[in-house]
Design an enzyme around this catalytic site. Structure first.
Site, PDB file in Angstrom:
ATOM      1  N   SER A  74      57.715   3.950  53.176  1.00 43.43           N
ATOM      2  CA  SER A  74      58.017   3.663  51.770  1.00 43.43           C
ATOM      3  C   SER A  74      57.356   4.634  50.800  1.00 43.43           C
ATOM      4  CB  SER A  74      57.591   2.234  51.420  1.00 43.43           C
ATOM      5  OG  SER A  74      56.176   2.112  51.425  1.00 43.43           O
ATOM      6  N   LYS A 145      51.164   1.813  47.205  1.00 42.28           N
ATOM      7  CA  LYS A 145      52.201   2.226  46.256  1.00 42.28           C
ATOM      8  C   LYS A 145      51.590   3.140  45.199  1.00 42.28           C
ATOM      9  CE  LYS A 145      55.197  -0.599  48.203  1.00 42.28           C
ATOM     10  NZ  LYS A 145      56.260  -0.055  49.097  1.00 42.28           N
TER      11      LYS A 145
END
Length: 265
Positions: A74, A145
């Site tokens: 991701s 993230k």
């Protein structure tokens, strides 16, 4: 003068009685003595050194720097599956808070995850111990993230060129996976104070703040849930590098003091 016969008699009388060595040995190895086993000292020292090393690594991991195994793609191309990053747990101490562009590791409990941790207590402890030294994937509630918006920022998607805007300024996100668009999901949110809007660099393969827009907090993550900032890729050796803030974030102005976020510009 002593004769040879007298000398030999004196020698015999000075000699220890028969069985003396055996009795002496049995006394030394009696109940009050400490039997010596070959190799016991070195093994004991090695065990102590190992225990001290483990304790030192655990303390370092808990308080200063923690290895974190990247479990998915991701964050590609910045971080690849199987990379081990070193998370600086002191980065946000002493009044510092995450900034735009930082890559952070955080506990998604209450924001991305609402069911809590799964598995038994022992399984959880073993996983945490292995994850603490980067030997196992992190718990299912831990995420990595990039911070796109901080408290007070207005984050919108997208402008006429398909770019995300923060406080009215479009981001040139050259760190995204080639071929990915900044987002296929439109949104317009003012990040609450004390929270973060986070996204993966591989936008088409990242479950991030966009996936939780309709939930409490609107997909944002509390600053207090941030574990630390990913500062280095430590393994594999061919990926060694430091993680820096992309230049595009330097052009983003601070949000207005009223906390309502910037305009569309």
């Amino acid at each position: 003068m002593d004769t040879d016969e007298q000398l030999s008699e004196r020698d015999r009388s000075a000699a220890p009685p028969e069985g003396w060595r055996t009795r002496s040995r049995s006394v030394r190895s009696g109940p009050g003595s400490r039997p010596r086993f070959p190799g016991r000292g070195p093994w004991r020292r090695a065990g102590v050194l190992v225990a001290l090393s483990v304790a030192g690594v655990s303390l370092l991991s808990a308080c200063v720097v923690q290895p974190f195994l990247i479990p998915s793609g991701s964050m590609e191309p910045t971080l690849r599956t199987g990379d081990r990053v070193l998370v600086n747990k002191l980065a946000y101490g002493f009044g510092n808070e995450p900034g735009r562009g930082d890559v952070v590791v955080f506990d998604g409990t209450g924001s991305f995850v609402h069911d809590g941790r799964s598995g038994g207590v022992l399984t959880g402890l073993l996983r945490e111990a292995a994850a603490a030294v980067g030997l196992a994937e992190p718990d299912g509630t831990d995420y990595v993230k990039r911070v796109v918006g901080i408290g007070g920022d207005r984050v919108t998607c997208c402008d006429e060129r398909g770019r995300i805007k923060v406080n009215g300024v479009a981001l040139d996100e050259d760190y995204l996976l080639p071929g990915d668009s900044p987002s296929q999901v439109p949104f317009d949110i003012v990040v609450p104070l004390g929270r973060l809007w986070v996204m993966g660099d591989h936008r088409s393969d990242s479950r991030d703040s966009r996936d939780h827009l309709g939930e409490p907090g609107g997909g944002t993550v509390p600053v207090g849930r941030v574990i630390g900032r990913a500062d280095w890729i430590g393994w594999p050796a061919r990926h060694w590098t430091s993680l820096t803030v992309p230049e595009g974030f330097a052009r983003v102005p601070d949000a207005p003091a009223d906390g309502r976020g910037g305009g569309h510009g």
